[in-house]
Design a protein around this motif. Structure first.
Motif, PDB file in Angstrom:
ATOM      1  N   LEU A 240      10.034 -19.918   3.712  1.00 51.36           N
ATOM      2  CA  LEU A 240      11.268 -20.717   3.753  1.00 51.36           C
ATOM      3  C   LEU A 240      11.887 -20.721   5.135  1.00 51.36           C
ATOM      4  O   LEU A 240      11.869 -19.711   5.845  1.00 51.36           O
ATOM      5  CB  LEU A 240      12.287 -20.143   2.765  1.00 51.36           C
ATOM      6  CG  LEU A 240      11.868 -20.098   1.301  1.00 51.36           C
ATOM      7  CD1 LEU A 240      12.921 -19.369   0.475  1.00 51.36           C
ATOM      8  CD2 LEU A 240      11.603 -21.492   0.770  1.00 51.36           C
ATOM      9  N   ASP A 241      12.482 -21.879   5.490  1.00 49.31           N
ATOM     10  CA  ASP A 241      13.232 -21.967   6.742  1.00 49.31           C
ATOM     11  C   ASP A 241      14.704 -21.632   6.475  1.00 49.31           C
ATOM     12  O   ASP A 241      15.066 -21.225   5.363  1.00 49.31           O
ATOM     13  CB  ASP A 241      13.054 -23.342   7.400  1.00 49.31           C
ATOM     14  CG  ASP A 241      13.653 -24.499   6.603  1.00 49.31           C
ATOM     15  OD1 ASP A 241      14.449 -24.262   5.652  1.00 49.31           O
ATOM     16  OD2 ASP A 241      13.338 -25.659   6.927  1.00 49.31           O
ATOM     17  N   ALA A 242      15.558 -21.831   7.475  1.00 51.52           N
ATOM     18  CA  ALA A 242      16.976 -21.496   7.351  1.00 51.52           C
ATOM     19  C   ALA A 242      17.695 -22.323   6.288  1.00 51.52           C
ATOM     20  O   ALA A 242      18.733 -21.912   5.767  1.00 51.52           O
ATOM     21  CB  ALA A 242      17.668 -21.667   8.703  1.00 51.52           C
ATOM     22  N   ASP A 243      17.142 -23.491   5.935  1.00 55.80           N
ATOM     23  CA  ASP A 243      17.733 -24.349   4.908  1.00 55.80           C
ATOM     24  C   ASP A 243      17.055 -24.170   3.551  1.00 55.80           C
ATOM     25  O   ASP A 243      17.220 -25.006   2.658  1.00 55.80           O
ATOM     26  CB  ASP A 243      17.651 -25.820   5.340  1.00 55.80           C
ATOM     27  CG  ASP A 243      18.475 -26.096   6.590  1.00 55.80           C
ATOM     28  OD1 ASP A 243      19.598 -25.549   6.699  1.00 55.80           O
ATOM     29  OD2 ASP A 243      17.985 -26.838   7.463  1.00 55.80           O
ATOM     30  N   ASN A 244      16.267 -23.113   3.428  1.00 57.12           N
ATOM     31  CA  ASN A 244      15.523 -22.823   2.189  1.00 57.12           C
ATOM     32  C   ASN A 244      14.535 -23.921   1.819  1.00 57.12           C
ATOM     33  O   ASN A 244      14.284 -24.174   0.643  1.00 57.12           O
ATOM     34  CB  ASN A 244      16.476 -22.518   1.022  1.00 57.12           C
ATOM     35  CG  ASN A 244      17.186 -21.208   1.225  1.00 57.12           C
ATOM     36  OD1 ASN A 244      16.586 -20.230   1.659  1.00 57.12           O
ATOM     37  ND2 ASN A 244      18.473 -21.177   0.931  1.00 57.12           N
ATOM     38  N   ARG A 245      13.978 -24.554   2.826  1.00 59.09           N
ATOM     39  CA  ARG A 245      12.940 -25.569   2.654  1.00 59.09           C
ATOM     40  C   ARG A 245      11.616 -24.948   3.090  1.00 59.09           C
ATOM     41  O   ARG A 245      11.591 -24.064   3.949  1.00 59.09           O
ATOM     42  CB  ARG A 245      13.242 -26.806   3.514  1.00 59.09           C
ATOM     43  CG  ARG A 245      14.596 -27.446   3.274  1.00 59.09           C
ATOM     44  CD  ARG A 245      14.716 -28.226   2.003  1.00 59.09           C
ATOM     45  NE  ARG A 245      13.651 -29.210   1.942  1.00 59.09           N
ATOM     46  CZ  ARG A 245      13.117 -29.649   0.802  1.00 59.09           C
ATOM     47  NH1 ARG A 245      13.546 -29.215  -0.351  1.00 59.09           N
ATOM     48  NH2 ARG A 245      12.156 -30.534   0.819  1.00 59.09           N
ATOM     49  N   PRO A 246      10.485 -25.405   2.538  1.00 56.50           N
ATOM     50  CA  PRO A 246       9.182 -24.870   2.967  1.00 56.50           C
ATOM     51  C   PRO A 246       8.976 -25.044   4.467  1.00 56.50           C
ATOM     52  O   PRO A 246       9.357 -26.062   5.044  1.00 56.50           O
ATOM     53  CB  PRO A 246       8.176 -25.709   2.184  1.00 56.50           C
ATOM     54  CG  PRO A 246       8.928 -26.171   0.978  1.00 56.50           C
ATOM     55  CD  PRO A 246      10.353 -26.381   1.454  1.00 56.50           C
ATOM     56  N   ARG A 247       8.413 -24.012   5.080  1.00 50.94           N
ATOM     57  CA  ARG A 247       8.116 -24.050   6.516  1.00 50.94           C
ATOM     58  C   ARG A 247       6.672 -23.598   6.735  1.00 50.94           C
ATOM     59  O   ARG A 247       6.128 -22.841   5.923  1.00 50.94           O
ATOM     60  CB  ARG A 247       9.078 -23.189   7.306  1.00 50.94           C
ATOM     61  CG  ARG A 247       8.902 -21.709   7.060  1.00 50.94           C
ATOM     62  CD  ARG A 247       9.659 -20.868   8.084  1.00 50.94           C
ATOM     63  NE  ARG A 247       9.618 -19.464   7.726  1.00 50.94           N
ATOM     64  CZ  ARG A 247       8.611 -18.636   7.999  1.00 50.94           C
ATOM     65  NH1 ARG A 247       7.555 -19.057   8.669  1.00 50.94           N
ATOM     66  NH2 ARG A 247       8.658 -17.368   7.630  1.00 50.94           N
ATOM     67  N   PRO A 248       6.071 -24.025   7.818  1.00 56.16           N
ATOM     68  CA  PRO A 248       4.696 -23.615   8.119  1.00 56.16           C
ATOM     69  C   PRO A 248       4.584 -22.101   8.348  1.00 56.16           C
ATOM     70  O   PRO A 248       5.510 -21.485   8.891  1.00 56.16           O
ATOM     71  CB  PRO A 248       4.348 -24.387   9.390  1.00 56.16           C
ATOM     72  CG  PRO A 248       5.312 -25.507   9.442  1.00 56.16           C
ATOM     73  CD  PRO A 248       6.568 -25.015   8.785  1.00 56.16           C
TER      74      PRO A 248
ATOM     75  N   SER B 216       2.259 -22.029   2.047  1.00 61.11           N
ATOM     76  CA  SER B 216       2.231 -21.111   0.914  1.00 61.11           C
ATOM     77  C   SER B 216       1.107 -20.091   1.054  1.00 61.11           C
ATOM     78  O   SER B 216       0.219 -20.239   1.892  1.00 61.11           O
ATOM     79  CB  SER B 216       2.059 -21.883  -0.393  1.00 61.11           C
ATOM     80  OG  SER B 216       0.791 -22.502  -0.431  1.00 61.11           O
ATOM     81  N   MET B 217       1.173 -19.075   0.218  1.00 61.35           N
ATOM     82  CA  MET B 217       0.136 -18.041   0.210  1.00 61.35           C
ATOM     83  C   MET B 217       0.000 -17.461  -1.185  1.00 61.35           C
ATOM     84  O   MET B 217       0.939 -17.494  -1.981  1.00 61.35           O
ATOM     85  CB  MET B 217       0.454 -16.949   1.223  1.00 61.35           C
ATOM     86  CG  MET B 217       1.633 -16.096   0.848  1.00 61.35           C
ATOM     87  SD  MET B 217       2.129 -15.000   2.180  1.00 61.35           S
ATOM     88  CE  MET B 217       3.129 -16.119   3.122  1.00 61.35           C
ATOM     89  N   GLY B 218      -1.196 -16.949  -1.465  1.00 60.91           N
ATOM     90  CA  GLY B 218      -1.466 -16.269  -2.721  1.00 60.91           C
ATOM     91  C   GLY B 218      -1.509 -14.771  -2.481  1.00 60.91           C
ATOM     92  O   GLY B 218      -2.139 -14.306  -1.524  1.00 60.91           O
ATOM     93  N   VAL B 219      -0.823 -14.018  -3.328  1.00 61.32           N
ATOM     94  CA  VAL B 219      -0.769 -12.569  -3.204  1.00 61.32           C
ATOM     95  C   VAL B 219      -1.356 -11.953  -4.470  1.00 61.32           C
ATOM     96  O   VAL B 219      -0.873 -12.216  -5.576  1.00 61.32           O
ATOM     97  CB  VAL B 219       0.676 -12.069  -2.979  1.00 61.32           C
ATOM     98  CG1 VAL B 219       0.708 -10.549  -2.859  1.00 61.32           C
ATOM     99  CG2 VAL B 219       1.299 -12.732  -1.760  1.00 61.32           C
TER     100      VAL B 219
ATOM    101  N   GLY C 169       9.245 -13.741   7.561  1.00 58.10           N
ATOM    102  CA  GLY C 169      10.536 -14.314   7.201  1.00 58.10           C
ATOM    103  C   GLY C 169      10.668 -14.456   5.700  1.00 58.10           C
ATOM    104  O   GLY C 169       9.826 -13.974   4.938  1.00 58.10           O
ATOM    105  N   PRO C 170      11.713 -15.150   5.274  1.00 57.70           N
ATOM    106  CA  PRO C 170      11.967 -15.284   3.840  1.00 57.70           C
ATOM    107  C   PRO C 170      10.909 -16.106   3.119  1.00 57.70           C
ATOM    108  O   PRO C 170      10.312 -17.025   3.690  1.00 57.70           O
ATOM    109  CB  PRO C 170      13.337 -15.966   3.766  1.00 57.70           C
ATOM    110  CG  PRO C 170      13.645 -16.448   5.130  1.00 57.70           C
ATOM    111  CD  PRO C 170      12.741 -15.767   6.097  1.00 57.70           C
TER     112      PRO C 170
END
Length: 125
Positions: free
Chosen positions: A113-121, A83-86, A48-49
């Motif tokens: 990001l979730d649908a509200d542009n907030r951090p998601r698991p 989050s993740m490191g690339v 996802g985003p």
């Protein structure tokens, strides 16, 4: 894994408009290519985003020249809760592919990001 065994996220050739005052490719141009490639890898892993939240490390190793063919490699190095490191590596092919030079590397951090542009698991698997 060698460069020939892995596929780049992006392969692009800079143009005359990407040159800085020193005659090399502008650092901001390559940074944007790195962010795009890292975003593709992060979005695939997050399913996802995602959004870039940090550039933890960035190293310009060698200049990029006009007519270099740039390959941008991206690999998810670590995954946290949201989050993740690339890890990003940029390789320039010169002399019609006869020469390969590692020109840039970096570590970018993204958050899912979730649908509200907030951090998601992020799914741990």
């Amino acid at each position: 894994m060698t460069d020939l065994e892995r596929a780049p996220m992006i392969r692009i050739m800079p143009g005359p408009g990407d040159i800085n005052a020193n005659g090399h490719i502008f650092g901001g141009w390559v940074l944007s290519q790195m962010d795009i490639a890292a975003g593709i890898a992060a979005s695939r892993r997050a399913r996802g985003p995602v959004a870039t939240v940090a550039i933890e490390a960035m190293k310009f190793i060698a200049p990029i020249h006009l007519r270099d063919l740039i390959s941008v490699y991206a690999e998810v190095e670590r995954v946290g809760r949201t989050s993740m490191g690339v890890r990003i590596e940029v390789i320039a092919q010169r002399d019609l592919g006869a020469t390969e030079v590692k020109v840039t590397e970096g570590l970018f951090t993204f958050v899912a990001l979730d649908a509200d542009n907030r951090p998601r698991p992020i799914d741990p698997a």
